[in-house]
Design a protein around this motif. Structure first.
Motif, PDB file in Angstrom:
ATOM      1  N   LYS A  51      45.564  52.518  39.645  1.00  9.60           N
ATOM      2  CA  LYS A  51      45.406  52.844  38.178  1.00  9.60           C
ATOM      3  C   LYS A  51      46.302  52.441  37.465  1.00  9.60           C
ATOM      4  N   GLU A  52      47.689  52.434  37.942  1.00 10.56           N
ATOM      5  CA  GLU A  52      48.707  51.141  37.047  1.00 10.56           C
ATOM      6  C   GLU A  52      48.360  50.221  37.285  1.00 10.56           C
ATOM      7  N   ALA A  53      48.016  49.566  38.990  1.00  5.60           N
ATOM      8  CA  ALA A  53      47.561  48.216  39.492  1.00  5.60           C
ATOM      9  C   ALA A  53      46.644  47.599  38.222  1.00  5.60           C
ATOM     10  N   SER A  54      45.892  48.119  37.874  1.00  9.76           N
ATOM     11  CA  SER A  54      44.253  47.371  36.833  1.00  9.76           C
ATOM     12  C   SER A  54      44.864  47.609  35.626  1.00  9.76           C
ATOM     13  N   ALA A  55      45.658  48.387  34.896  1.00 12.98           N
ATOM     14  CA  ALA A  55      46.087  48.379  33.795  1.00 12.98           C
ATOM     15  C   ALA A  55      46.858  47.453  33.533  1.00 12.98           C
ATOM     16  N   LEU A  72      47.650  44.634  35.471  1.00 10.57           N
ATOM     17  CA  LEU A  72      46.885  42.989  35.610  1.00 10.57           C
ATOM     18  C   LEU A  72      45.679  43.358  34.441  1.00 10.57           C
ATOM     19  N   GLU A  73      45.774  44.083  33.645  1.00 10.16           N
ATOM     20  CA  GLU A  73      44.223  43.959  32.638  1.00 10.16           C
ATOM     21  C   GLU A  73      45.586  43.635  31.518  1.00 10.16           C
ATOM     22  N   TYR A  74      46.549  44.188  31.076  1.00 11.39           N
ATOM     23  CA  TYR A  74      47.794  43.866  30.285  1.00 11.39           C
ATOM     24  C   TYR A  74      47.474  41.768  30.401  1.00 11.39           C
ATOM     25  N   ARG A  75      48.062  41.831  31.232  1.00 17.41           N
ATOM     26  CA  ARG A  75      48.926  40.168  31.730  1.00 17.41           C
ATOM     27  C   ARG A  75      47.159  39.823  31.567  1.00 17.41           C
ATOM     28  N   GLY A  76      46.559  39.757  31.766  1.00 17.37           N
ATOM     29  CA  GLY A  76      45.688  38.954  31.712  1.00 17.37           C
ATOM     30  C   GLY A  76      44.920  38.216  33.188  1.00 17.37           C
ATOM     31  N   ILE A  77      45.351  39.018  33.816  1.00 14.14           N
ATOM     32  CA  ILE A  77      44.739  38.039  35.611  1.00 14.14           C
ATOM     33  C   ILE A  77      44.162  37.845  36.192  1.00 14.14           C
ATOM     34  N   GLU A  78      43.867  36.614  36.880  1.00 16.89           N
ATOM     35  CA  GLU A  78      42.429  36.653  37.334  1.00 16.89           C
ATOM     36  C   GLU A  78      42.144  36.454  38.124  1.00 16.89           C
ATOM     37  N   ASP A  79      42.983  35.954  39.396  1.00 15.45           N
ATOM     38  CA  ASP A  79      42.747  35.650  40.483  1.00 15.45           C
ATOM     39  C   ASP A  79      44.262  36.689  41.172  1.00 15.45           C
ATOM     40  N   ILE A  80      44.336  37.663  42.571  1.00 13.88           N
ATOM     41  CA  ILE A  80      45.385  37.785  43.095  1.00 13.88           C
ATOM     42  C   ILE A  80      45.634  37.321  44.790  1.00 13.88           C
ATOM     43  N   PRO A 132      53.647  32.633  54.648  1.00 11.10           N
ATOM     44  CA  PRO A 132      52.454  33.421  53.895  1.00 11.10           C
ATOM     45  C   PRO A 132      50.959  33.657  54.364  1.00 11.10           C
ATOM     46  N   ARG A 133      50.073  34.363  55.174  1.00  8.47           N
ATOM     47  CA  ARG A 133      49.215  34.570  55.276  1.00  8.47           C
ATOM     48  C   ARG A 133      48.155  34.826  54.557  1.00  8.47           C
ATOM     49  N   GLY A 134      47.062  35.419  54.132  1.00  9.96           N
ATOM     50  CA  GLY A 134      46.227  36.371  53.389  1.00  9.96           C
ATOM     51  C   GLY A 134      44.978  35.164  53.325  1.00  9.96           C
ATOM     52  N   LYS A 135      44.653  36.280  51.922  1.00  7.57           N
ATOM     53  CA  LYS A 135      43.325  35.911  51.399  1.00  7.57           C
ATOM     54  C   LYS A 135      43.831  36.490  49.819  1.00  7.57           C
ATOM     55  N   MET A 136      42.982  35.225  49.032  1.00  4.51           N
ATOM     56  CA  MET A 136      43.359  35.334  47.271  1.00  4.51           C
ATOM     57  C   MET A 136      41.439  35.627  47.029  1.00  4.51           C
ATOM     58  N   MET A 137      41.593  35.915  45.554  1.00  7.32           N
ATOM     59  CA  MET A 137      40.433  37.421  45.100  1.00  7.32           C
ATOM     60  C   MET A 137      40.451  37.383  43.997  1.00  7.32           C
ATOM     61  N   PRO A 138      39.684  37.806  43.412  1.00 13.47           N
ATOM     62  CA  PRO A 138      39.834  37.548  41.387  1.00 13.47           C
ATOM     63  C   PRO A 138      39.707  39.170  41.579  1.00 13.47           C
ATOM     64  N   SER A 139      40.468  39.564  40.426  1.00 15.72           N
ATOM     65  CA  SER A 139      41.219  40.982  40.136  1.00 15.72           C
ATOM     66  C   SER A 139      40.230  42.194  40.096  1.00 15.72           C
ATOM     67  N   LYS A 140      39.289  41.807  39.690  1.00 20.31           N
ATOM     68  CA  LYS A 140      38.581  42.679  39.446  1.00 20.31           C
ATOM     69  C   LYS A 140      38.333  43.568  41.328  1.00 20.31           C
ATOM     70  N   LYS A 141      37.533  42.206  42.287  1.00 20.43           N
ATOM     71  CA  LYS A 141      37.490  42.528  43.450  1.00 20.43           C
ATOM     72  C   LYS A 141      38.377  43.523  44.630  1.00 20.43           C
ATOM     73  N   PHE A 142      40.073  43.170  43.718  1.00 20.61           N
ATOM     74  CA  PHE A 142      41.460  43.504  44.446  1.00 20.61           C
ATOM     75  C   PHE A 142      41.104  45.368  44.015  1.00 20.61           C
ATOM     76  N   THR A 143      41.501  45.097  42.738  1.00 23.87           N
ATOM     77  CA  THR A 143      40.606  46.901  42.311  1.00 23.87           C
ATOM     78  C   THR A 143      39.738  47.555  42.536  1.00 23.87           C
ATOM     79  N   SER A 144      38.740  47.193  43.114  1.00 22.84           N
ATOM     80  CA  SER A 144      37.523  47.734  43.833  1.00 22.84           C
ATOM     81  C   SER A 144      37.368  48.789  45.237  1.00 22.84           C
ATOM     82  N   ASP A 178      50.802  46.514  49.416  1.00 26.06           N
ATOM     83  CA  ASP A 178      51.940  47.552  48.957  1.00 26.06           C
ATOM     84  C   ASP A 178      52.235  47.634  47.598  1.00 26.06           C
ATOM     85  N   LEU A 179      51.846  47.899  46.724  1.00 30.88           N
ATOM     86  CA  LEU A 179      51.832  47.930  45.192  1.00 30.88           C
ATOM     87  C   LEU A 179      53.119  48.007  44.760  1.00 30.88           C
TER      88      LEU A 179
END
Length: 477
Positions: free
Chosen positions: A33-37, A39-47, A58-70, A110-111
């Motif tokens: 819940k805090e993560a969503s707020a 990200l939204e406060y900063r206008g973050i588009e990608d994670i 660093p290995r991993g994936k990039m995604m839209p922030s809405k997908k990250f919080t879903s 790890d938030l």
């Protein structure tokens, strides 16, 4: 002329919407819940969802922030964490078996590590992830989990390790052709940087704008730099981090390496953490300061009530002396690492300890009794910080458990006599596999995987013909 509108301010009694404190956190939130707020406060588009592989890349994936919080399930193939630095894969054997199905492993963000990525043009954030199996079990060979395993062993004894890393690195001219040697960069004076500038403020000032970017990028991510100095090498710098929890500090080193590389690229030069990037120049280390806290009392167990040294202190050093040579593959993980570990140089090749003696492997800095600590000076800056810290703390813990006896402290130069460490990568891997206590502490799934990767990397290195061979063998043998 239109009438001037008066600004209507809300009454002090009216319910003002306060910005929650966590929103202003530069690093980390407590829940989704805090993560969503945040990200939204900063206008973050990608994670960027990232995790360190065996090399600390660093290995991993990039995604839209809405997908990250879903509550999206994130997965990576298990092979990613069994690859060599050159992208190859080891052969089965010596306890290692490549998974036939190459199944997916899950990334769990790890938030507490959530932070912005300040060098990206579009609003971007990053989170470090833990690696787990599909059923939720921790992946035993993942570096971050290996460090957590060692911390867990301390926790069972009511103890909490505290570490403070120091990371050296070089700034070098861009080098798109690996056949050519690396060269020092040109600073603001217009001249190539020379050596012998240890602790020189002028040496630091040569790269003022780049260092400003390092500080700016670091501040934006909530990364705390204690001090920054120019080291002895040409264009060699060192950053010291504040002491703290080993996982948090390993995370910071992981992010710092990336941050420093990005800042350097912005200024059209490279930052390298190779142990020995330039022939004839000093190597780069990652010294690790270590102390142990009693969780109940909050006191340093290396210091008694009267301020004197405890048995735990000497046993910790004794464990380091006995087991660090067997853990060298994690402190010196590449063929290049052993070019730094040479007799008579600033990097120690012994297993001695001493008070404020920089020629020993294990230095006890001058400090108040409450801050008594042991500095492991062997790791090079190319080491994966999670594995270097895990191995160093594991060696000390084994020593405390077994009441290992430390040798007397050395008061003279300790780096000019015998060499107490393995001289090459294969020998180091053999010693790791033979130390059953250390393998158990780190986890056998990790040590078998790591050893297989290191052997495969050595074989890849042996395929390359060096300039030394062409110079001395071509026409003489």
């Amino acid at each position: 002329m239109p009438p001037v509108k008066k600004e209507v301010r809300p009454s002090s009694r009216a319910g003002r919407v306060r910005t929650p404190a966590f929103i202003k956190n530069l690093r980390g939130v407590r829940n989704w819940k805090e993560a969503s707020a945040w990200l939204e406060y900063r206008g973050i588009e990608d994670i960027e969802c990232i995790t360190p592989d065996q090399a600390g890349i660093p290995r991993g994936k990039m995604m839209p922030s809405k997908k990250f919080t879903s509550n999206t399930s994130l997965a990576l193939p298990s092979a990613v964490f069994m690859a060599t630095i050159s992208g190859g894969y080891p052969e089965d054997g010596n306890g290692f078996q490549y998974p036939e199905d190459d199944g997916d492993l899950k990334l769990l963000p790890d938030l507490s590590t959530l932070t912005v990525v300040p060098w990206e043009e579009d609003p971007t954030a990053a989170a470090i992830c833990d690696l787990v199996h599909q059923d939720g079990r921790s992946v035993a060979f993942a570096p971050r989990n290996v460090l957590k395993r060692v911390i867990g062993a301390y926790d069972k004894l009511g103890l909490k390790p505290v570490v403070a890393p120091e990371i050296e690195f070089y700034l070098v001219q861009k080098n798109p052709d690996p056949d050519y040697p690396l060269t020092p960069p040109v600073g603001r004076s217009g001249r190539a940087i020379g050596g012998g500038a240890g602790y020189s403020i002028a040496g630091v000032n040569e790269f003022d704008e780049l260092i400003d970017d390092i500080y700016h990028f670091s501040e934006s991510q909530g990364l705390e730099i204690d001090t920054l100095i120019h080291e002895e090498g040409a264009g060699q710098l060192e950053i010291n981090l504040r002491h703290g929890d080993p996982v948090e500090l390993a995370d910071q080193v992981f992010m710092f390496k990336r941050t420093i590389r990005e800042a350097a690229l912005k200024h059209e030069i490279y930052a390298t953490f190779m142990a020995k990037p330039i022939q004839g120049q000093p190597g780069s280390a990652m010294h690790i300061h270590q102390s142990i806290i009693d969780k109940k009392t909050g006191r340093n167990i290396f210091t008694a009530d009267d301020g004197s040294e405890t048995e735990a202190f000497t046993h910790f050093i004794g464990g380091m002396q006995k087991h660090v040579p067997n853990a060298l593959a994690m402190f010196a993980p590449y063929v290049n690492s052993y070019r730094r570990l040479t007799q008579g140089a600033s990097a120690p090749v012994n297993t001695m300890w001493g008070y404020d003696n920089r020629t020993t492997a294990f230095r006890v800095p001058r400090s108040d009794p409450a801050a008594r600590r042991v500095e492991n000076r062997i790791p090079s800056s190319d080491a994966n910080p999670y594995l270097a810290m895990a191995a160093s703390l594991a060696c000390g813990l084994i020593g405390m458990k077994n009441k290992a006896v430390a040798t007397p402290p050395v008061v003279t130069t300790a780096n000019e006599d015998q060499i107490d460490l393995p001289r090459g990568l294969l020998e180091a891997v053999d010693l790791l596999e033979a130390d059953h206590e250390l393998c158990e502490m780190l986890g056998n799934p990790f040590t078998t995987t790591y050893a297989a990767i290191k052997r495969a990397e050595f074989e890849t290195f042996m395929e390359v013909i060096s300039p030394w061979e062409r110079e001395y063998l071509l026409l003489n043998v």
